[in-house]
Design a protein around this motif. Structure first.
Motif, PDB file in Angstrom:
ATOM      1  N   ILE A  14       0.950  -1.476   0.140  1.00 48.69           N
ATOM      2  CA  ILE A  14      -0.078   0.170   0.203  1.00 48.69           C
ATOM      3  C   ILE A  14       0.987   0.877   0.208  1.00 48.69           C
ATOM      4  O   ILE A  14       0.650   1.998  -0.686  1.00 48.69           O
ATOM      5  CB  ILE A  14      -1.376  -0.195   1.324  1.00 48.69           C
ATOM      6  CG1 ILE A  14      -2.473  -1.490   1.268  1.00 48.69           C
ATOM      7  CG2 ILE A  14      -1.679   1.395   1.204  1.00 48.69           C
ATOM      8  CD1 ILE A  14      -2.960  -1.367   2.610  1.00 48.69           C
ATOM      9  N   ALA A  17       2.970   1.847  -3.063  1.00 51.60           N
ATOM     10  CA  ALA A  17       1.764   2.344  -4.527  1.00 51.60           C
ATOM     11  C   ALA A  17       1.490   3.974  -3.899  1.00 51.60           C
ATOM     12  O   ALA A  17       1.465   4.330  -5.422  1.00 51.60           O
ATOM     13  CB  ALA A  17      -0.101   1.244  -4.332  1.00 51.60           C
ATOM     14  N   HIS A  24      -3.370   0.557  -6.089  1.00 50.43           N
ATOM     15  CA  HIS A  24      -2.641  -0.423  -4.606  1.00 50.43           C
ATOM     16  C   HIS A  24      -2.244  -1.948  -6.073  1.00 50.43           C
ATOM     17  O   HIS A  24      -1.383  -2.530  -6.347  1.00 50.43           O
ATOM     18  CB  HIS A  24      -2.948  -0.392  -3.824  1.00 50.43           C
ATOM     19  CG  HIS A  24      -2.559  -1.273  -3.213  1.00 50.43           C
ATOM     20  ND1 HIS A  24      -3.489  -3.107  -2.342  1.00 50.43           N
ATOM     21  CD2 HIS A  24      -1.691  -2.717  -2.469  1.00 50.43           C
ATOM     22  CE1 HIS A  24      -3.417  -3.818  -1.422  1.00 50.43           C
ATOM     23  NE2 HIS A  24      -1.943  -3.041  -2.005  1.00 50.43           N
ATOM     24  N   MET A  61      -2.482  -7.696   1.292  1.00 50.13           N
ATOM     25  CA  MET A  61      -0.978  -7.013   0.781  1.00 50.13           C
ATOM     26  C   MET A  61       0.170  -7.775   0.979  1.00 50.13           C
ATOM     27  O   MET A  61       0.313  -8.600   1.877  1.00 50.13           O
ATOM     28  CB  MET A  61      -1.221  -5.459   1.738  1.00 50.13           C
ATOM     29  CG  MET A  61      -0.844  -5.438   3.509  1.00 50.13           C
ATOM     30  SD  MET A  61      -0.745  -4.121   4.165  1.00 50.13           S
ATOM     31  CE  MET A  61      -0.158  -3.931   5.161  1.00 50.13           C
TER      32      MET A  61
END
Length: 243
Positions: A14, A17, A24, A61
């Motif tokens: 995250i 990104a 993401h 993630m």
């Protein structure tokens, strides 16, 4: 971890990104695409965790180390890659300058030590789990030695799947790697030869009465050994042309 977050050891997908201005989902896709090559080289997968999004739903993630981030950054354009490198440089400067908090109590120090030990043990388990497969691939890739199907059965068994010579021959015939009838019985099919999985060894024997007999033995190449072991240990079907 509050005060226990002493040193930034990882960066989330995250954060990557946000830092690089990418979505993401695209960063996640890039990481998944590059993970197989990373696993092949050092035997470790990227750390996949979950977080709670704005709707309160759990989403996946990645948490990547510096070296993993820089590896993934090779997929990015020059600007995004530069931002990621500079961010890691900033974090390391903060570390060198002592810009972090120390445990406020003995209890916090113990919790930190336990957390770090847990991370070490998890990485060690991943290394051990992949070790037989990695060592086998490295050994075969640096050797041109062919082996008999009976030897391949032993190698597969050593990698966690019990199988004997006869069952392996039967499996190869059933799946189109060896011919299943006629004068070419148990010899490689055209498909198997084109993939480079086998070699044929012919031996000429002269009998006392002068008759000559030619015997044919199918031997599994180094490429074939990796191919079949990968099949049996449950990995994705390999591309034989890239082995």
């Amino acid at each position: 971890m509050g005060n226990l977050e002493l040193i930034r050891e990882t960066m989330s997908s995250i954060e990557i990104a946000e830092l690089t201005g990418k979505e993401h989902k695209n960063v996640m896709a890039a990481i998944r695409t590059m993970e197989p090559a990373w696993v092949k080289i050092n035997g470790l997968k990227f750390k996949l965790v979950e977080y709670k999004d704005a709707k309160g739903e759990m989403r996946p993630m990645y948490e990547l180390t510096k070296i993993e981030c820089l590896y993934i950054a090779t997929k990015f354009n020059d600007e995004a890659r530069a931002k990621l490198i500079l961010r890691w440089e900033q974090l390391e400067n903060e570390r060198r300058n002592g810009n972090f908090q120390v445990p406020a109590s003995f209890k916090e120090a113990l919790l930190l030590a336990a957390h770090q030990q847990e991370e070490i043990e998890l990485q060690q388990k991943q290394i051990e789990a992949n070790k037989p497969k990695v060592l086998f691939a490295e050994a075969v890739s640096t050797s041109q030695r062919c082996c008999l199907v009976s030897e391949l059965a032993k190698i597969i068994s050593q990698n966690g799947v019990a199988i004997g010579q006869n069952r392996l021959f039967a499996w190869m015939r059933k799946n189109g790697y060896l011919c299943n009838k006629g004068q070419y019985y148990n010899q490689p099919t055209q498909k198997a030869m084109e993939l480079g999985l086998f070699e044929i060894k012919k031996t000429t024997i002269t009998k006392p009465d002068g008759d000559v007999i030619v015997t044919t033995t199918s031997k599994v190449t180094g490429k074939g050994q990796i191919y079949f072991v990968n099949k049996f240990i449950g990995k994705e079907e390999p591309d034989a042309n890239q082995l």
